[in-house]
Motif scaffolding. Structure first.
Motif, short mmCIF file in Angstrom:
data_model
loop_
_atom_site.label_atom_id
_atom_site.label_comp_id
_atom_site.label_asym_id
_atom_site.label_seq_id
_atom_site.Cartn_x
_atom_site.Cartn_y
_atom_site.Cartn_z
N ALA A 1 0.98 -1.51 -0.18
CA ALA A 1 -0.01 -0.10 -0.14
C ALA A 1 1.02 1.22 -0.04
N PRO A 2 0.65 2.58 -0.81
CA PRO A 2 1.25 3.54 -0.56
C PRO A 2 1.61 4.22 0.84
N ASP A 3 0.61 3.54 1.78
CA ASP A 3 0.68 4.46 2.49
C ASP A 3 1.30 3.37 3.65
N GLY A 4 2.09 2.23 3.55
CA GLY A 4 2.55 1.49 4.29
C GLY A 4 1.75 0.56 5.41
N GLY A 5 0.37 0.70 4.88
CA GLY A 5 -0.67 -0.50 5.44
C GLY A 5 -1.14 -1.39 4.95
N ALA A 6 -1.99 -1.54 5.17
CA ALA A 6 -2.63 -3.81 4.24
C ALA A 6 -1.94 -3.25 2.76
N LEU A 7 -2.60 -4.73 2.87
CA LEU A 7 -2.30 -4.80 1.13
C LEU A 7 -3.24 -3.68 0.01
N ALA A 8 -2.69 -3.72 -0.83
CA ALA A 8 -3.00 -2.83 -1.23
C ALA A 8 -3.46 -3.48 -3.37
N LEU A 9 -4.87 -3.98 -3.12
CA LEU A 9 -5.80 -4.43 -4.65
C LEU A 9 -5.86 -3.40 -5.48
N ASP A 10 -5.12 -3.04 -6.64
CA ASP A 10 -5.30 -1.94 -7.31
C ASP A 10 -4.93 -2.87 -8.50
N ALA A 11 -5.03 -1.12 -9.19
CA ALA A 11 -4.75 -1.49 -10.98
C ALA A 11 -3.61 -2.42 -11.27
N ARG A 12 -2.74 -2.43 -10.33
CA ARG A 12 -0.89 -2.79 -10.51
C ARG A 12 -1.24 -4.50 -10.16
N LEU A 13 -1.95 -4.87 -9.53
CA LEU A 13 -2.60 -6.08 -9.32
C LEU A 13 -2.93 -7.04 -11.11
N ALA A 14 -4.08 -6.03 -11.08
CA ALA A 14 -4.75 -6.31 -12.41
C ALA A 14 -3.74 -5.91 -13.54
N ALA A 15 -2.90 -5.33 -13.91
CA ALA A 15 -2.00 -5.23 -14.93
C ALA A 15 -1.15 -6.73 -14.67
N LEU A 16 -0.86 -6.76 -13.58
CA LEU A 16 0.34 -8.15 -13.16
C LEU A 16 -0.49 -8.90 -13.50
N ALA A 17 -1.17 -9.34 -13.73
CA ALA A 17 -2.22 -10.51 -14.30
C ALA A 17 -2.26 -10.20 -15.20
N LEU A 18 -2.41 -9.30 -16.24
CA LEU A 18 -2.09 -9.34 -17.65
C LEU A 18 -0.72 -9.88 -17.98
N ALA A 19 -0.37 -10.09 -17.53
CA ALA A 19 1.78 -9.54 -17.46
C ALA A 19 1.84 -11.77 -17.91
N ALA A 20 1.28 -11.47 -17.03
CA ALA A 20 1.37 -12.96 -16.63
C ALA A 20 0.25 -14.12 -17.68
N LEU A 21 -0.15 -13.55 -18.02
CA LEU A 21 -1.29 -14.14 -19.03
C LEU A 21 -0.42 -13.93 -20.59
N LEU A 22 0.23 -12.64 -20.47
CA LEU A 22 0.63 -12.37 -21.96
C LEU A 22 2.17 -13.65 -22.14
N LEU A 23 2.22 -13.73 -21.10
CA LEU A 23 3.99 -14.48 -20.57
C LEU A 23 3.44 -15.16 -21.14
N LEU A 24 2.03 -16.50 -20.67
CA LEU A 24 1.77 -17.85 -20.79
C LEU A 24 1.35 -17.92 -22.13
N LEU A 25 1.36 -16.85 -23.15
CA LEU A 25 1.30 -16.41 -24.21
C LEU A 25 2.14 -16.34 -25.06
N ARG A 26 2.76 -16.50 -24.75
CA ARG A 26 4.52 -16.21 -25.45
C ARG A 26 4.26 -15.12 -26.02
#
Length: 100
Positions: free
Chosen positions: A55-80
């Motif tokens: 999280a930007p403030d150092g608090g709990a976990l942040a589930l935002d656009a970064r996580l979705a972008a990482l999921a897309l990156a993993a999918l694109l890597l799986l698709l070579r």
């Protein structure tokens, strides 16, 4: 303050020297070679996980656009997909999600 900088520099030098002084027969062992190959991957994965979920403030976990972008990156890597497509595609996806 300068003593900390000097101590860190000395520590880095000694760590590098320790790596150079390991005998070649130890490095030729298949298990050591495999672990040495996987350490950078594990460190990079840990850095990515911290940057994506922190999280930007150092608090709990942040589930935002970064996580979705990482999921897309993993999918694109799986698709070579090419590396630049993965990087720019996931960055554009995160920007689009933040815009919405």
């Amino acid at each position: 303050m300068w003593w900390a900088v000097l101590a860190a520099g000395l520590g880095c030098y000694l760590l590098k020297l320790a790596g150079l002084s390991v005998p070649a027969r130890v490095l030729a062992h298949p298990v050591v070679a495999r672990v040495a190959d996987l350490i950078p991957v594990a460190l990079l994965a840990a850095l990515v996980a911290v940057q994506v979920l922190a999280a930007p403030d150092g608090g709990a976990l942040a589930l935002d656009a970064r996580l979705a972008a990482l999921a897309l990156a993993a999918l694109l890597l799986l698709l070579r997909a090419p590396f630049l497509v993965v990087v720019f595609g996931s960055a554009a996806f995160a920007a689009l999600l933040r815009l919405l």
